[in-house]
Motif scaffolding. Structure first.
Motif, mmCIF file in Angstrom:
data_model
loop_
_atom_site.group_PDB
_atom_site.id
_atom_site.type_symbol
_atom_site.label_atom_id
_atom_site.label_comp_id
_atom_site.label_asym_id
_atom_site.label_seq_id
_atom_site.Cartn_x
_atom_site.Cartn_y
_atom_site.Cartn_z
ATOM 1 N N ILE A 329 -32.157 61.237 112.796
ATOM 2 C CA ILE A 329 -31.523 61.549 113.917
ATOM 3 C C ILE A 329 -30.528 62.772 113.741
ATOM 4 N N PHE A 330 -30.697 63.738 114.629
ATOM 5 C CA PHE A 330 -29.895 64.947 114.392
ATOM 6 C C PHE A 330 -28.707 65.062 115.633
ATOM 7 N N THR A 331 -27.678 65.910 115.213
ATOM 8 C CA THR A 331 -26.596 66.048 116.435
ATOM 9 C C THR A 331 -27.309 66.891 117.478
ATOM 10 N N ALA A 332 -28.412 67.380 117.530
ATOM 11 C CA ALA A 332 -29.201 68.082 118.425
ATOM 12 C C ALA A 332 -30.656 68.235 118.162
ATOM 13 N N ASP A 333 -31.541 68.670 119.057
ATOM 14 C CA ASP A 333 -32.944 68.903 118.555
ATOM 15 C C ASP A 333 -32.986 69.994 117.530
ATOM 16 N N PRO A 334 -33.129 70.016 116.169
ATOM 17 C CA PRO A 334 -33.337 71.144 115.395
ATOM 18 C C PRO A 334 -34.179 72.164 115.557
ATOM 19 N N ARG A 335 -35.192 71.727 116.482
ATOM 20 C CA ARG A 335 -36.276 72.869 116.819
ATOM 21 C C ARG A 335 -35.388 73.629 117.917
ATOM 22 N N LYS A 336 -34.498 73.146 118.683
ATOM 23 C CA LYS A 336 -33.690 74.047 119.479
ATOM 24 C C LYS A 336 -32.527 74.623 119.211
ATOM 25 N N SER A 347 -24.430 54.590 115.744
ATOM 26 C CA SER A 347 -24.124 52.970 116.120
ATOM 27 C C SER A 347 -25.315 52.787 116.920
ATOM 28 N N PRO A 348 -25.622 51.449 117.392
ATOM 29 C CA PRO A 348 -26.657 51.011 118.151
ATOM 30 C C PRO A 348 -26.575 51.547 119.758
ATOM 31 N N ASP A 349 -25.305 51.590 120.249
ATOM 32 C CA ASP A 349 -25.146 51.977 121.362
ATOM 33 C C ASP A 349 -25.587 53.580 121.490
ATOM 34 N N GLU A 350 -25.025 54.258 120.427
ATOM 35 C CA GLU A 350 -25.275 55.830 120.584
ATOM 36 C C GLU A 350 -26.811 55.903 120.483
ATOM 37 N N ALA A 351 -27.472 55.365 119.670
ATOM 38 C CA ALA A 351 -28.994 55.586 119.560
ATOM 39 C C ALA A 351 -29.587 55.333 120.772
ATOM 40 N N ALA A 352 -29.128 54.104 121.518
ATOM 41 C CA ALA A 352 -29.726 53.852 122.564
ATOM 42 C C ALA A 352 -29.530 54.795 123.707
ATOM 43 N N GLU A 353 -28.416 55.304 123.895
ATOM 44 C CA GLU A 353 -28.328 56.441 124.708
ATOM 45 C C GLU A 353 -28.851 57.709 124.466
ATOM 46 N N LEU A 354 -29.042 58.202 123.142
ATOM 47 C CA LEU A 354 -29.895 59.202 122.856
ATOM 48 C C LEU A 354 -31.310 59.121 123.373
ATOM 49 N N THR A 355 -31.817 58.024 123.162
ATOM 50 C CA THR A 355 -33.319 57.603 123.550
ATOM 51 C C THR A 355 -33.513 57.754 124.859
ATOM 52 N N TYR A 356 -32.480 57.155 125.650
ATOM 53 C CA TYR A 356 -32.713 57.078 127.173
ATOM 54 C C TYR A 356 -32.685 58.542 127.726
ATOM 55 N N TYR A 357 -32.049 59.384 127.017
ATOM 56 C CA TYR A 357 -31.613 60.845 127.614
ATOM 57 C C TYR A 357 -32.477 61.741 126.914
ATOM 58 N N GLY A 358 -33.550 61.534 126.252
ATOM 59 C CA GLY A 358 -34.559 62.522 125.746
ATOM 60 C C GLY A 358 -34.838 62.530 124.273
ATOM 61 N N LYS A 439 -10.914 65.447 112.454
ATOM 62 C CA LYS A 439 -10.951 65.323 113.985
ATOM 63 C C LYS A 439 -12.093 64.754 114.581
ATOM 64 N N ARG A 440 -12.006 63.830 115.339
ATOM 65 C CA ARG A 440 -13.131 63.019 115.868
ATOM 66 C C ARG A 440 -14.006 63.716 116.731
ATOM 67 N N LEU A 441 -15.272 63.674 116.807
ATOM 68 C CA LEU A 441 -16.151 64.779 117.597
ATOM 69 C C LEU A 441 -17.348 63.718 118.382
ATOM 70 N N PRO A 442 -17.707 64.091 119.181
ATOM 71 C CA PRO A 442 -19.037 63.417 119.864
ATOM 72 C C PRO A 442 -19.952 63.223 118.618
ATOM 73 N N THR A 443 -21.080 62.418 119.210
ATOM 74 C CA THR A 443 -22.115 62.234 117.941
ATOM 75 C C THR A 443 -23.313 63.419 118.040
ATOM 76 N N ALA A 444 -23.464 63.594 119.404
ATOM 77 C CA ALA A 444 -24.904 64.380 119.480
ATOM 78 C C ALA A 444 -25.021 64.690 120.879
ATOM 79 N N VAL A 445 -25.682 65.879 120.945
ATOM 80 C CA VAL A 445 -25.912 66.274 122.586
ATOM 81 C C VAL A 445 -27.619 66.289 122.682
ATOM 82 N N THR A 446 -28.106 65.974 123.731
ATOM 83 C CA THR A 446 -29.572 65.877 123.977
ATOM 84 C C THR A 446 -29.954 66.534 125.407
ATOM 85 N N ILE A 527 -31.488 67.302 132.232
ATOM 86 C CA ILE A 527 -30.322 66.416 132.069
ATOM 87 C C ILE A 527 -29.747 66.681 130.873
ATOM 88 N N LEU A 528 -28.563 66.936 130.691
ATOM 89 C CA LEU A 528 -27.850 67.596 129.497
ATOM 90 C C LEU A 528 -26.741 66.450 129.251
#
Length: 604
Positions: A329-336, A347-358, A439-446, A527-528
């Motif tokens: 899993i990447f912080t964003a789609d590495p192809r783009k 975490s499972p919650d983050e993985a679930a959100e990333l799955t749902y949103y693309g 410094k805490r950062l978000p995990t990923a953008v999709t 949806i971003l």
């Protein structure tokens, strides 16, 4: 049709390693009583393109320290339309299409019902990859030249030719090749007979459709078993068509969701069946029907991932590995996004959100089955077996977001995420992360593309009660799932996935919604989503996200934040999707050290 005859409940006919078609000195699973089970699930593309690599470079490397079980999806073709599952669904549809009645010659010396004329009894060949008899093996049609060819026959021939070609390309041992060719020929002819029977009675029940689709996993697993044996691994094909425990009688049309106790019973049954193979390496079909209400209806086409999860639960596995064609899993789609980084742990919650949103990660329901039993999931790359991948770790005591940022800042430390991953190693890393906080950062953008936005304005400004109820009731009647929603007293904006949504259905939905007010539709939107478990504590992260988009001249159609507070989403024009993805990644996710960009040995 109610479904094919049930397969035998007997175990595999395998006897010893001196039988015909069996190379000598095969590598088996570890016999160490302390060795843990390790479940490896391979997708259709991996099975289709990298079967030999899986056998030579991946499976063999795990056998000495683990007890490995392999779960395979149906093979994917060169294009999605030519994937085995799509071809099987096409064949099922073709079986119900009207065409001239076939002419089937009777078998001399037999008396059979009229609709069965031309079918002959057949037994499944005994071979290293046969396992239990095929559910399609009870009848066989006469020769193709002796009968009129129905529409589905050419589709079955395509499936047959693809698997025969793959076997001949991958397998060098003549005896092993001969056995798998016999299996492929027999199963494809039996499938042809089953489809013909469906055409005669002009019906394919949900259970029959499940069985037809499940045929793809049978072929894939038999082929993988043969490839493994050809490469010195003592593999055993395991069919799970009849693994579901008996249940009380239910209406065959029932489609209500199965409860967790059902999946717990299936997990236990799957684990018990797999253990019978020891010390051989089980190669397990993802298909585990018949399921009350139909497997395709209850679970969908992702049932192979679910079976892998249930196998991990039933075996109390140390880890569930899902092998894809990406490093994790990447912080964003590495192809783009060229600067996207691999996420070592999430975490499972983050993985679930990333799955749902693309992002194609793991289905949340599949993830839930193993996470609730404290079993880690690791995403790995078939083309890069030595890479550490991404670990979806279930333990709430480990601060996954902070830990993954520590690993990103010092990528070489990711190597101690050994396989299977241990809680002790993660806790040691977590302590180190606390000592050197970043410094805490978000995990990923999709990004999720092909979105249509529907805006509904109430036509009764002074009587708003019932407005929302009317809209949600309409969505329910049409079976439309809303990805994002933003509401006020007299206005509702909804983001709906347009891909696969029938245009006539959408037009009817809009017509019905106009009873509640004026409706406008905006197509080709996206949806971003910015995802991160710690975002609920990040003051100003939403402001930074929207300011960045504004500075990049990206217009925002609507905004939504989930109740979990780990996801901030907005809808933008689809033409701006890639630009917005890069802007947000650079602004909100880029790790900087001494004013520069963090670098490391990541594969993009």
């Amino acid at each position: 049709m109610s479904g094919p005859p049930s397969p035998s409940s007997s175990t595999s006919s395998l006897s010893d390693n001196t039988m015909p078609g069996t190379p000598p000195n095969l590598h088996q699973n570890s016999i160490d009583p302390d060795a843990k089970w390790l479940v490896q699930k391979y997708g259709g593309t991996s099975v289709g393109k990298f079967a030999t690599k899986i056998a030579q470079d991946i499976v063999s490397g795990y056998l000495d320290q683990n007890k490995v079980v392999i779960v395979c999806s149906a093979r994917s073709g060169k294009t999605k339309a030519l994937g085995t599952t799509n071809l099987l669904l096409r064949a099922a549809s073709e079986a119900l299409q009207r065409n001239p009645a076939p002419s089937i010659p009777s078998t001399p010396g037999t008396v059979t019902p009229a609709w069965m004329n031309g079918f002959t009894r057949q037994s499944s060949p005994s071979s290293p990859v046969s396992g239990s008899p095929s559910p399609f093996s009870s009848f066989n049609l006469g020769s193709a030249s002796a009968r009129h060819q129905p529409l589905f026959s050419a589709t079955v021939d395509t499936i047959r030719a693809d698997h025969l070609s793959a076997a001949r390309t991958s397998i060098k041992n003549a005896a092993v090749l001969r056995d798998i060719e016999t299996e492929i020929e027999a199963d494809c002819e039996a499938l042809r007979a089953f489809l013909f029977a469906a055409q005669v009675i002009d019906e394919i029940s949900p259970r029959s459709k499940d069985s037809i689709v499940g045929f793809g996993e049978r072929l894939a697993c038999k082929l993988m078993t043969a490839v493994l044996r050809d490469n010195g691994v003592d593999a055993e094909f395991v069919s799970l068509e009849n693994v579901v425990p008996p249940m009380e009688e239910r209406d065959s049309s029932q489609t209500e969701a199965l409860d967790q106790s059902f999946y717990d019973r299936v997990a236990q049954a799957v684990g018990e069946r797999i253990k019978l193979c020891s010390p051989r390496v089980p190669v397990v079909t993802g298909f585990f029907g018949p399921v009350p209400g139909s497997l395709l209806r209850q679970v969908g086409r992702g049932y192979t991932d679910l079976l892998a999860a249930l196998a991990a639960v039933g075996l109390e596995a140390s880890e569930l590995q899902i092998w894809k064609e990406v490093d994790g899993i990447f912080t964003a789609d590495p192809r783009k996004v060229p600067t996207a980084r691999l996420i070592p742990i999430i975490s499972p919650d983050e993985a679930a959100e990333l799955t749902y949103y693309g992002s194609e990660v793991v289905h949340p329901f599949t993830m839930e089955q193993v996470i609730r039993r404290k079993i880690p999931i690791r995403i790995k790359n078939v083309e890069n077996p030595k890479g550490g991948g991404t670990v979806i770790y279930p333990d709430s005591d480990v601060d996954a977001p902070q830990l993954q940022q520590e690993l990103e800042a010092d990528p070489f430390r990711g190597a101690i995420l050994e396989e299977p991953v241990s809680l002790e190693a993660l806790q040691d890393l977590s302590v180190a992360a606390e000592e050197h906080p970043h410094k805490r950062l978000p995990t990923a953008v999709t990004i999720k593309e092909n979105i249509v936005v529907l805006n509904v304005n109430s036509n009764r400004k002074s009587v708003s009660h019932g407005f929302l109820a009317g809209i949600f009731g309409t969505l329910d009647r049409f079976g439309v799932v809303v990805d994002l929603i933003s509401t006020s007293e007299v206005h509702v904006s909804m983001a709906i996935e347009d891909q696969g949504l029938d245009k006539k259905l959408l037009d009817r939905l809009i017509k019905e919604l106009r009873k509640s007010g004026s409706v406008s539709a905006h197509r080709d939107m996206a949806i971003l989503s910015l995802v991160g478990k710690q975002m609920r504590n990040m003051v100003g992260i939403a402001g930074r996200m929207f300011t960045t988009l504004a500075q990049g001249n990206v217009n925002i159609e609507m905004i939504s934040q989930g109740a979990s507070e780990i996801n901030i989403s907005c809808v933008i024009d689809g033409r701006d999707a890639v630009k917005a993805l890069n802007l947000i990644h650079q602004s909100c996710l880029q790790i900087r050290s001494d004013g520069g960009r963090a670098k490391g040995p990541y594969l993009f």
